[in-house]
Each structure stands twice: as C-alpha cells, then as structure tokens.
Enzyme design. Structure first.
Site, short mmCIF file in Angstrom:
data_model
loop_
_atom_site.label_atom_id
_atom_site.label_comp_id
_atom_site.label_asym_id
_atom_site.label_seq_id
_atom_site.Cartn_x
_atom_site.Cartn_y
_atom_site.Cartn_z
N GLU A 16 0.81 -1.22 0.00
CA GLU A 16 0.00 0.00 0.00
C GLU A 16 0.85 1.27 0.00
O GLU A 16 0.38 2.34 0.40
CB GLU A 16 -0.94 -0.01 1.20
CG GLU A 16 -2.00 -1.08 1.10
CD GLU A 16 -2.81 -1.17 2.37
OE1 GLU A 16 -3.88 -0.56 2.41
OE2 GLU A 16 -2.37 -1.83 3.32
N SER A 152 -6.49 -2.52 2.14
CA SER A 152 -6.91 -2.07 0.82
C SER A 152 -7.50 -3.19 -0.03
O SER A 152 -7.41 -3.16 -1.26
CB SER A 152 -5.75 -1.42 0.06
OG SER A 152 -5.45 -0.16 0.61
N TYR A 222 -9.22 3.64 -4.88
CA TYR A 222 -8.28 4.74 -5.13
C TYR A 222 -8.38 5.32 -6.53
O TYR A 222 -7.52 6.08 -6.94
CB TYR A 222 -6.86 4.29 -4.80
CG TYR A 222 -6.77 3.76 -3.39
CD1 TYR A 222 -7.06 4.60 -2.31
CD2 TYR A 222 -6.47 2.44 -3.13
CE1 TYR A 222 -7.03 4.13 -1.02
CE2 TYR A 222 -6.42 1.95 -1.83
CZ TYR A 222 -6.70 2.80 -0.79
OH TYR A 222 -6.67 2.34 0.49
N ARG A 261 -10.61 3.77 12.27
CA ARG A 261 -11.75 3.65 11.35
C ARG A 261 -12.22 2.20 11.36
O ARG A 261 -11.43 1.28 11.13
CB ARG A 261 -11.34 4.04 9.94
CG ARG A 261 -12.54 4.18 9.00
CD ARG A 261 -12.14 4.14 7.55
NE ARG A 261 -11.83 2.77 7.14
CZ ARG A 261 -10.77 2.43 6.40
NH1 ARG A 261 -9.90 3.33 6.02
NH2 ARG A 261 -10.58 1.18 6.06
N ASP A 263 -14.62 -0.72 9.78
CA ASP A 263 -15.34 -1.11 8.57
C ASP A 263 -16.46 -2.07 8.94
O ASP A 263 -16.23 -3.08 9.61
CB ASP A 263 -14.38 -1.79 7.58
CG ASP A 263 -13.28 -0.84 7.09
OD1 ASP A 263 -13.46 0.38 7.22
OD2 ASP A 263 -12.26 -1.34 6.58
N GLU A 276 -13.42 -5.07 10.40
CA GLU A 276 -12.08 -4.78 10.91
C GLU A 276 -11.99 -3.34 11.37
O GLU A 276 -12.86 -2.52 11.07
CB GLU A 276 -11.03 -5.02 9.81
CG GLU A 276 -11.25 -4.11 8.61
CD GLU A 276 -9.97 -3.64 7.96
OE1 GLU A 276 -8.88 -3.98 8.44
OE2 GLU A 276 -10.08 -2.90 6.98
N ASN A 278 -9.04 -0.06 11.59
CA ASN A 278 -7.74 0.39 11.09
C ASN A 278 -7.15 1.43 12.03
O ASN A 278 -7.83 2.40 12.37
CB ASN A 278 -7.93 1.02 9.71
CG ASN A 278 -8.50 0.01 8.73
OD1 ASN A 278 -7.77 -0.73 8.11
ND2 ASN A 278 -9.83 -0.04 8.62
N GLY A 282 -6.75 5.57 6.03
CA GLY A 282 -6.31 6.24 4.80
C GLY A 282 -6.74 7.70 4.81
O GLY A 282 -7.80 8.04 5.34
N1 LIG Z 1 -17.29 -10.97 5.50
C1 LIG Z 1 -17.41 -10.09 4.50
N2 LIG Z 1 -18.57 -9.97 3.83
C2 LIG Z 1 -18.71 -9.11 2.79
N3 LIG Z 1 -17.72 -8.32 2.34
C3 LIG Z 1 -16.53 -8.37 2.99
C4 LIG Z 1 -16.31 -9.25 4.09
N4 LIG Z 1 -15.04 -9.09 4.51
C5 LIG Z 1 -14.49 -8.17 3.69
N5 LIG Z 1 -15.38 -7.73 2.77
C6 LIG Z 1 -15.12 -6.76 1.68
O1 LIG Z 1 -13.72 -6.73 1.47
C7 LIG Z 1 -13.18 -5.45 1.76
C8 LIG Z 1 -11.85 -5.60 2.49
O2 LIG Z 1 -12.03 -6.26 3.72
P1 LIG Z 1 -11.46 -5.68 5.08
O3 LIG Z 1 -11.67 -6.71 6.13
O4 LIG Z 1 -12.02 -4.33 5.35
O5 LIG Z 1 -9.89 -5.63 4.78
P2 LIG Z 1 -8.89 -4.52 4.29
O6 LIG Z 1 -9.64 -3.21 4.20
O7 LIG Z 1 -7.87 -4.49 5.40
O8 LIG Z 1 -8.34 -5.01 3.02
C9 LIG Z 1 -14.24 -4.76 2.60
O9 LIG Z 1 -14.16 -3.35 2.44
C10 LIG Z 1 -15.52 -5.35 2.06
O10 LIG Z 1 -15.91 -4.71 0.86
MG LIG Z 2 -11.08 -2.47 5.42
#
Ligand SMILES: Nc1ncnc2c1ncn2[C@@H]1O[C@H](COP(=O)(O)OP(=O)(O)O)[C@@H](O)[C@H]1O
Ligand SMILES: [Mg+2]
Length: 320
Positions: A16, A152, A222, A261, A263, A276, A278, A282
């Site tokens: 990233e 990301s 992005y 932040r 999610d 998750e 952060n 970002g």
């Molecule tokens: N269990 C889930 N169900 C639906 N979408 C998910 C799930 N886990 C992740 N995502 C999708 O994948 C993206 C990345 O997952 P995330 O856990 O936020 O990891 P990172 O942002 O660290 O890459 C999320 O923003 C979401 O769009």
């Molecule tokens: Mg995320």
C-alpha cells in the site's frame, strides 16, 4: 527541521506504499495550511538517524500494512521518545490481527461474520482437498477470503461456488501466510471514523460506500469516481446510531488512541457486522476518514494539530 516540526511518515515497503504516500501528502498539506512546519518523510534506512539527529515535535505515522499498523515502528519511536499520533504498539498489534480483533469485539457484544483462520502450512500438512471441504461444510457459501492482516482489499476475494475457493486461498496467501475465511455479508458497506481529541472517543458521521463494480476492491478505493460515497449514510437513524456505537466500542475495546476507522457491513435486516478496524486510516482524496471529518465540519489539519497536542507528554513537574 525545527523542534516545532511535525514529521508525517508515509511510504514504506508495503503493497500500500502508493496509498500511504497520497495520505501523507494530503496530511502534510493540511498541516501547512494551518501554518505548521510539516516534513514528509519516507521509511527507509536513513529515517532513524534523521529523527535522532533532529527530533521533531511529533510524528504522524500514515503507513499502511504491516510496517505502519503492526506497531513495530511505533515501538521504535517510543524508544527514541518521539511522540506520535495514534495507537500504542500493543493496541496496534491487536487491531492489526483481524481474527484477534474479531474475537475481542465479539466478546464486547458486536456481530462479526462467522469465520475460519487457516495457515498456508495447514493446507500443506492436511492436504488442500479435505481442508477446503471442511471450510465449505462449516461456513457454507458465499464466502469472503482475505489475509488476516491485509489492507486495501489486497488478496481479498468473493467466493460464490466451491470451485472458486482454491484460487481465492492462493490469492490471499500471496499477501500473507494466514487466511481469514468469512461468511460473506451482503448489504451496505460503511466506514465509521472515531476521533478522540481529548474528550473521549466519538464517532464521526457514517460514510456509506457504493462501489460501481459492486466490490470495494483496490481500484474502487483509489480511482477517483469509481465509488460513490454518501455522508451521512442513507440509513435509518437507529442503524446509524448502532454503527456509531459499534465503532466506538471497537476503538475502546481494543484500547486504541486518537483515531481509528471501523469497517462494517449492514445486512438487509439493518444489523451492522464488524469486519475490521484500522489504526492508520487512509487519508487520500478518496478515503473515507477525511470525508467524515469534513461532514462533521472539522478541518483535517486542525484535527491533526489537536491530536499532536494530545500525543505530547505532560510537562514533567518541577523538582523542588
Ligand atoms: N465478510 C465479509 N462480507 C462481505 N464483504 C466483505 C467481508 N469481509 C471483507 N469484505 C469486503 O472486502 C473489503 C476488504 O475487507 P477488510 O476486512 O475491510 O480488509 P482490508 O480493508 O484491510 O483489506 C471490505 O471493504 C468489504 O468490501
Ligand atoms: Mg477495510
């Protein structure tokens, strides 16, 4: 640089890197608009010597991925006694490990998708076939496979049929040795920023994320215009409040400082699911945290300045 300078750390050797540099530029520009001397530095072999020889007032770490979010760099800043904005190393380690963070926030009452955590070594030891069968038997379909400590969306993929699972595992292992396989939550994705500038953590307006292509992947994040953001999210008030409360609970439960932040995905019934949190959100032009600050009527540079003040050590009492 002078003693009043604020060093914004961005870049580093991680997937990233580009995002981090864009975050760093945005924050250093915002600080300069406040009349503050902001110095943007990359993370390389010269960094520690520079900081030790010419210590700034404080550091704002805007590194993403392991180097910035696993707490190691902050351990080193602690050892140099250089104040920094954001969470302590121990809290970073907990937040950075998605399965650990999930367990802790679940114990604090948040919903998080059912999941399995699988190391690449497990596949070698037990054979891929039986392990993949066990995953489908336990979690069903559809699934979301991602690295346990990614960012990301790198290495993340949606699995809608069993034959897609092996490729999804391989994609995840390209970014880390352990994969988190989760039940896919279908619904509205939101990001909830938390800010604690001295009066306790509070949630910023909830940002709804509507990727054009349906999945919030790296390009959707992005590339300007490829995702629509709605602030505050177009969700009922009680759902917005639950999202805000979930983000503050995650921030407090994991012992985070200054900013974070969370999610979440809101399912069809209006229930938020924790994905998750952060510790170095970002700060690019298309990132959600600065959009949430703007919606709250807050200036990014002024907020960072306030957090620097929080990060500075209390003046030590005079010896008498
Ligand atoms: N269990 C889930 N169900 C639906 N979408 C998910 C799930 N886990 C992740 N995502 C999708 O994948 C993206 C990345 O997952 P995330 O856990 O936020 O990891 P990172 O942002 O660290 O890459 C999320 O923003 C979401 O769009
Ligand atoms: Mg995320």
């Amino acid at each position: 640089m002078t003693q009043d300078a604020i060093v914004v750390l961005a870049g580093g050797l991680c997937p990233e890197r580009e995002v981090s540099i864009r975050s760093g530029r945005r924050v250093s520009d915002a600080l300069r608009e406040q009349g503050i001397e902001a110095v943007l530095l990359d993370v390389d072999a010269a960094l520690l010597a520079t900081l030790a020889a010419d210590p700034p007032q404080a550091v704002v770490p805007l590194l993403h991925g392991a180097p910035g979010e696993d707490g190691a760099l902050r351990e080193v800043l602690d050892s140099l006694r250089i104040p920094y904005v954001g969470s302590r190393p121990s809290a970073c380690r907990i937040a950075f490990d998605k399965p650990v963070a999930k367990s802790l926030v679940a114990a604090a009452g948040l919903r998080t998708p059912q999941s399995m955590v699988l190391a690449q070594a497990t596949f070698r030891e037990l054979g891929a076939g039986p392990v993949l069968d066990a995953v489908i038997a336990r979690l069903g379909l559809p699934l979301l496979v991602k690295p346990t400590s990614g960012g990301s969306s790198l290495g993340a993929s949606v699995v809608t049929s069993a034959d897609q699972l092996p490729a999804a595992m391989v994609a995840s292992f390209a970014y880390g040795p352990v994969a988190l396989v989760e039940q896919l939550v279908v619904g509205t994705e939101v990001a909830v920023g938390v800010l604690d500038d001295g009066t306790g953590p509070r949630a910023l307006p909830v940002v709804e994320i509507r990727p054009d292509g349906g999945f919030y992947d790296y390009a959707a994040r992005y590339t300007a215009g490829s995702t629509e953001f709605v602030v505050p999210a177009s969700l009922p008030d009680d759902v917005l409040q639950e999202c805000a409360a979930a983000a503050v609970t995650a921030h407090q439960t994991l012992g985070l400082s200054h900013w974070s932040r969370t999610d979440l995905i809101i399912d069809a019934a209006g229930a938020p699911w924790f994905l998750e949190v952060n510790v170095a959100p970002g700060m690019t032009e298309t990132s959600t945290y600065p959009q949430a600050l703007a919606a709250a009527g807050l200036d990014l540079g002024a907020v960072v300045q306030a957090l620097v003040t929080q990060a500075l050590p209390e003046p030590s009492p005079r010896r008498g």
